[in-house]
Design a protein around this motif. Structure first.
Motif, PDB file in Angstrom:
ATOM      1  N   SER A  20      -4.853  13.942  -3.906  1.00 17.76           N
ATOM      2  CA  SER A  20      -4.190  14.542  -2.764  1.00 17.76           C
ATOM      3  C   SER A  20      -5.046  14.344  -1.531  1.00 17.76           C
ATOM      4  O   SER A  20      -6.145  14.896  -1.463  1.00 17.76           O
ATOM      5  N   PRO A  21      -4.569  13.561  -0.592  1.00 18.89           N
ATOM      6  CA  PRO A  21      -3.372  12.723  -0.659  1.00 18.89           C
ATOM      7  C   PRO A  21      -3.576  11.564  -1.626  1.00 18.89           C
ATOM      8  O   PRO A  21      -4.696  11.185  -1.918  1.00 18.89           O
ATOM      9  N   PRO A  22      -2.457  10.989  -2.121  1.00 19.22           N
ATOM     10  CA  PRO A  22      -2.573   9.913  -3.111  1.00 19.22           C
ATOM     11  C   PRO A  22      -3.086   8.613  -2.522  1.00 19.22           C
ATOM     12  O   PRO A  22      -3.142   8.430  -1.304  1.00 19.22           O
ATOM     13  N   MET A  23      -3.437   7.702  -3.415  1.00 21.52           N
ATOM     14  CA  MET A  23      -3.930   6.384  -3.030  1.00 21.52           C
ATOM     15  C   MET A  23      -2.852   5.632  -2.248  1.00 21.52           C
ATOM     16  O   MET A  23      -1.667   5.718  -2.565  1.00 21.52           O
ATOM     17  N   ASN A  24      -3.267   4.905  -1.209  1.00 26.06           N
ATOM     18  CA  ASN A  24      -2.377   4.025  -0.459  1.00 26.06           C
ATOM     19  C   ASN A  24      -2.139   2.781  -1.297  1.00 26.06           C
ATOM     20  O   ASN A  24      -3.099   2.180  -1.797  1.00 26.06           O
ATOM     21  N   LEU A  25      -0.883   2.368  -1.441  1.00 28.24           N
ATOM     22  CA  LEU A  25      -0.537   1.219  -2.263  1.00 28.24           C
ATOM     23  C   LEU A  25       0.353   0.273  -1.458  1.00 28.24           C
ATOM     24  O   LEU A  25       1.429   0.662  -1.001  1.00 28.24           O
ATOM     25  N   VAL A  26      -0.121  -0.960  -1.279  1.00 28.54           N
ATOM     26  CA  VAL A  26       0.608  -1.953  -0.499  1.00 28.54           C
ATOM     27  C   VAL A  26       0.748  -3.218  -1.339  1.00 28.54           C
ATOM     28  O   VAL A  26      -0.229  -3.688  -1.939  1.00 28.54           O
ATOM     29  N   ARG A  27       1.957  -3.765  -1.358  1.00 27.14           N
ATOM     30  CA  ARG A  27       2.202  -5.008  -2.092  1.00 27.14           C
ATOM     31  C   ARG A  27       1.489  -6.162  -1.412  1.00 27.14           C
ATOM     32  O   ARG A  27       1.395  -6.204  -0.190  1.00 27.14           O
ATOM     33  N   GLY A  28       0.977  -7.078  -2.227  1.00 27.93           N
ATOM     34  CA  GLY A  28       0.265  -8.216  -1.674  1.00 27.93           C
ATOM     35  C   GLY A  28       0.298  -9.404  -2.600  1.00 27.93           C
ATOM     36  O   GLY A  28       1.060  -9.444  -3.561  1.00 27.93           O
ATOM     37  N   ARG A  29      -0.570 -10.344  -2.321  1.00 28.90           N
ATOM     38  CA  ARG A  29      -0.647 -11.567  -3.109  1.00 28.90           C
ATOM     39  C   ARG A  29      -2.105 -11.995  -3.209  1.00 28.90           C
ATOM     40  O   ARG A  29      -2.857 -11.882  -2.243  1.00 28.90           O
TER      41      ARG A  29
ATOM     42  N   VAL B  25      -4.325 -10.699   0.017  1.00 32.11           N
ATOM     43  CA  VAL B  25      -3.679 -10.395   1.291  1.00 32.11           C
ATOM     44  C   VAL B  25      -2.556  -9.394   1.036  1.00 32.11           C
ATOM     45  O   VAL B  25      -1.754  -9.587   0.126  1.00 32.11           O
ATOM     46  N   ALA B  26      -2.516  -8.334   1.857  1.00 31.70           N
ATOM     47  CA  ALA B  26      -1.449  -7.337   1.803  1.00 31.70           C
ATOM     48  C   ALA B  26      -1.114  -6.970   3.245  1.00 31.70           C
ATOM     49  O   ALA B  26      -1.907  -6.306   3.911  1.00 31.70           O
ATOM     50  N   GLY B  27       0.012  -7.448   3.741  1.00 30.42           N
ATOM     51  CA  GLY B  27       0.322  -7.272   5.160  1.00 30.42           C
ATOM     52  C   GLY B  27      -0.732  -8.004   5.977  1.00 30.42           C
ATOM     53  O   GLY B  27      -1.022  -9.171   5.723  1.00 30.42           O
ATOM     54  N   THR B  28      -1.367  -7.309   6.921  1.00 34.58           N
ATOM     55  CA  THR B  28      -2.425  -7.936   7.715  1.00 34.58           C
ATOM     56  C   THR B  28      -3.804  -7.731   7.094  1.00 34.58           C
ATOM     57  O   THR B  28      -4.781  -8.281   7.591  1.00 34.58           O
TER      58      THR B  28
ATOM     59  N   THR C  69       1.644   4.024   9.616  1.00 26.43           N
ATOM     60  CA  THR C  69       2.213   2.867   8.955  1.00 26.43           C
ATOM     61  C   THR C  69       1.412   1.623   9.315  1.00 26.43           C
ATOM     62  O   THR C  69       0.779   1.556  10.368  1.00 26.43           O
ATOM     63  N   ALA C  70       1.473   0.652   8.424  1.00 27.26           N
ATOM     64  CA  ALA C  70       0.818  -0.636   8.631  1.00 27.26           C
ATOM     65  C   ALA C  70       1.789  -1.725   8.230  1.00 27.26           C
ATOM     66  O   ALA C  70       2.726  -1.489   7.448  1.00 27.26           O
ATOM     67  N   GLU C  71       1.557  -2.914   8.746  1.00 28.90           N
ATOM     68  CA  GLU C  71       2.400  -4.043   8.375  1.00 28.90           C
ATOM     69  C   GLU C  71       2.264  -4.281   6.878  1.00 28.90           C
ATOM     70  O   GLU C  71       1.162  -4.273   6.339  1.00 28.90           O
TER      71      GLU C  71
END
Length: 142
Positions: free
Chosen positions: A4-13, A20-23, A74-76
């Motif tokens: 709390s707060p939870p981990m930030n999770l962003v899709r990437g490659r 790379v995940a967004g920028t 928010t982030a790209e």
């Protein structure tokens, strides 16, 4: 993923040891090529460290909590779900923006609409296989 707060999770490659995940971009040798999820805990972000991999966040909400400040923005990129989200809350991100939450010292001052460049030590970045959810490259000790 629980916290709390939870981990930030962003899709990437991942490709050739580069994630790379967004920028957000960093080197992670040994990471298999393919779709990944990049995870960063809110307390892992730091301000003013351009020598680190960075993510640019647009602040949406500032939560002063006495002993800490929680910044929601928010982030790209595209958000990934852990399954631990509270489904009754509307998502803060839409389209090509991923929600990002960061935790700071209570003396920090932020405003909605402000842009932050948040650095993160590479050994505090978690990389998961996008299909299985399994960790691909554990953070280095340090």
């Amino acid at each position: 993923f629980i916290g709390s707060p939870p981990m930030n999770l962003v899709r990437g490659r991942a490709d050739g040891g580069r994630v790379v995940a967004g920028t957000f971009e960093m080197q992670r040798p040994g990471t298999p090529d393919g779709e990944v999820v990049v995870g960063v805990r809110p307390e892992a972000f730091v301000l003013g460290r351009e020598d680190l991999p960075v993510i640019e966040v647009v602040i949406e909400v500032v939560e002063p909590l006495g002993d800490e400040i929680i910044v929601h923005g928010t982030a790209e990129g595209s958000a990934a779900r852990s399954g631990a989200e509270e489904d009754d809350l509307p998502p803060i991100a839409s389209g090509s923006r991923a929600p990002i939450t960061a935790r700071f010292d209570p003396t920090a001052r932020f405003q909605p609409g402000q842009r932050l460049r948040l650095g993160v030590e590479p050994d505090r970045v978690h990389v998961f296989d996008a299909r299985s959810g399994l960790a691909l490259a554990a953070p280095a000790a340090g």
